[in-house]
Design a protein around this motif. Structure first.
Motif, PDB file in Angstrom:
ATOM      1  N   THR A   4       0.849  -1.185   0.000  1.00  0.00           N
ATOM      2  CA  THR A   4       0.000   0.000   0.000  1.00  0.00           C
ATOM      3  C   THR A   4       0.887   1.237   0.000  1.00  0.00           C
ATOM      4  N   VAL A   5       0.584   2.187  -0.857  1.00  0.00           N
ATOM      5  CA  VAL A   5       1.337   3.435  -0.893  1.00  0.00           C
ATOM      6  C   VAL A   5       0.792   4.335   0.211  1.00  0.00           C
ATOM      7  N   ARG A   6       1.694   4.894   0.992  1.00  0.00           N
ATOM      8  CA  ARG A   6       1.302   5.652   2.176  1.00  0.00           C
ATOM      9  C   ARG A   6       1.893   7.050   2.170  1.00  0.00           C
ATOM     10  N   ALA A  30      -5.323   6.285  13.309  1.00  0.00           N
ATOM     11  CA  ALA A  30      -5.531   5.071  14.105  1.00  0.00           C
ATOM     12  C   ALA A  30      -5.523   3.831  13.209  1.00  0.00           C
ATOM     13  N   ILE A  31      -5.837   3.997  11.938  1.00  0.00           N
ATOM     14  CA  ILE A  31      -5.845   2.842  11.031  1.00  0.00           C
ATOM     15  C   ILE A  31      -4.431   2.286  10.861  1.00  0.00           C
ATOM     16  N   PRO A  32      -3.459   3.091  10.392  1.00  0.00           N
ATOM     17  CA  PRO A  32      -2.118   2.513  10.299  1.00  0.00           C
ATOM     18  C   PRO A  32      -1.525   2.168  11.662  1.00  0.00           C
ATOM     19  N   ALA A  33      -1.915   2.910  12.706  1.00  0.00           N
ATOM     20  CA  ALA A  33      -1.414   2.585  14.043  1.00  0.00           C
ATOM     21  C   ALA A  33      -1.939   1.223  14.501  1.00  0.00           C
ATOM     22  N   GLY A  34      -3.221   0.964  14.257  1.00  0.00           N
ATOM     23  CA  GLY A  34      -3.794  -0.331  14.626  1.00  0.00           C
ATOM     24  C   GLY A  34      -3.188  -1.471  13.836  1.00  0.00           C
ATOM     25  N   ILE A  35      -3.008  -1.241  12.549  1.00  0.00           N
ATOM     26  CA  ILE A  35      -2.357  -2.260  11.712  1.00  0.00           C
ATOM     27  C   ILE A  35      -0.926  -2.482  12.187  1.00  0.00           C
ATOM     28  N   PRO A 113       3.325   0.185   8.780  1.00  0.00           N
ATOM     29  CA  PRO A 113       2.786   1.370   8.124  1.00  0.00           C
ATOM     30  C   PRO A 113       2.979   2.693   8.838  1.00  0.00           C
ATOM     31  N   VAL A 114       3.296   2.720  10.097  1.00  0.00           N
ATOM     32  CA  VAL A 114       3.400   3.987  10.819  1.00  0.00           C
ATOM     33  C   VAL A 114       4.762   4.609  10.559  1.00  0.00           C
ATOM     34  N   SER A 115       4.749   5.903  10.191  1.00  0.00           N
ATOM     35  CA  SER A 115       5.954   6.683   9.924  1.00  0.00           C
ATOM     36  C   SER A 115       6.785   6.112   8.787  1.00  0.00           C
ATOM     37  N   VAL A 116       6.125   5.593   7.781  1.00  0.00           N
ATOM     38  CA  VAL A 116       6.817   5.075   6.608  1.00  0.00           C
ATOM     39  C   VAL A 116       6.810   6.152   5.546  1.00  0.00           C
TER      40      VAL A 116
END
Length: 127
Positions: A4-6, A30-35, A113-116
């Motif tokens: 997924t491009v972020r 919260a979505i990328p944080a939860g993932i 995914p977080v901070s990517v």
């Protein structure tokens, strides 16, 4: 298959993101944080899909998102799995202020995914 491009903050890039107010966008993180939390749990050896789903779902609920689903599936057929393995996907759909956001993550394959940054999300070849 490409990751997924972020955006730099970890939110999946989507044309729907422009509908989000600053507050809604902050909550949508919260979505990328939860993932990311589920991915970290997987990386410690947890394979029970229910536990991976619970940790991701909890992050969405705490941010007051309306959760459509959080599931762990077999990537080829998109069928639910009880025991996750490398390549199993976490799929998320949630609404925030009327905007539906979706995200996906391949366990044991994709970078958290977080901070990517975008530079780490390039994919070569066709899909």
């Amino acid at each position: 298959v490409c990751p997924t491009v972020r955006d730099r903050d970890g939110l999946a890039l989507s044309s729907r993101n422009h509908y989000l107010s600053d507050d809604a966008r902050a909550r949508a993180l919260a979505i990328p944080a939860g993932i990311g939390a589920a991915a970290a749990l997987f990386d410690t050896g947890e394979r029970d899909s229910t536990k991976l789903i619970e940790v991701a779902h909890r992050a969405l609920v705490q941010a007051r998102l309306d959760v459509d689903y959080v599931v762990v599936v077999e990537a080829e057929r998109l069928t639910d799995v009880r025991i996750a393995g490398p390549g199993s996907e976490i799929l998320v759909a949630a609404r925030i202020d009327g905007t539906r956001l979706i995200d996906s993550f391949r366990l044991g394959i994709d970078e958290a995914p977080v901070s990517v940054g975008l530079e780490k999300q390039e994919c070569s070849g066709s899909s």
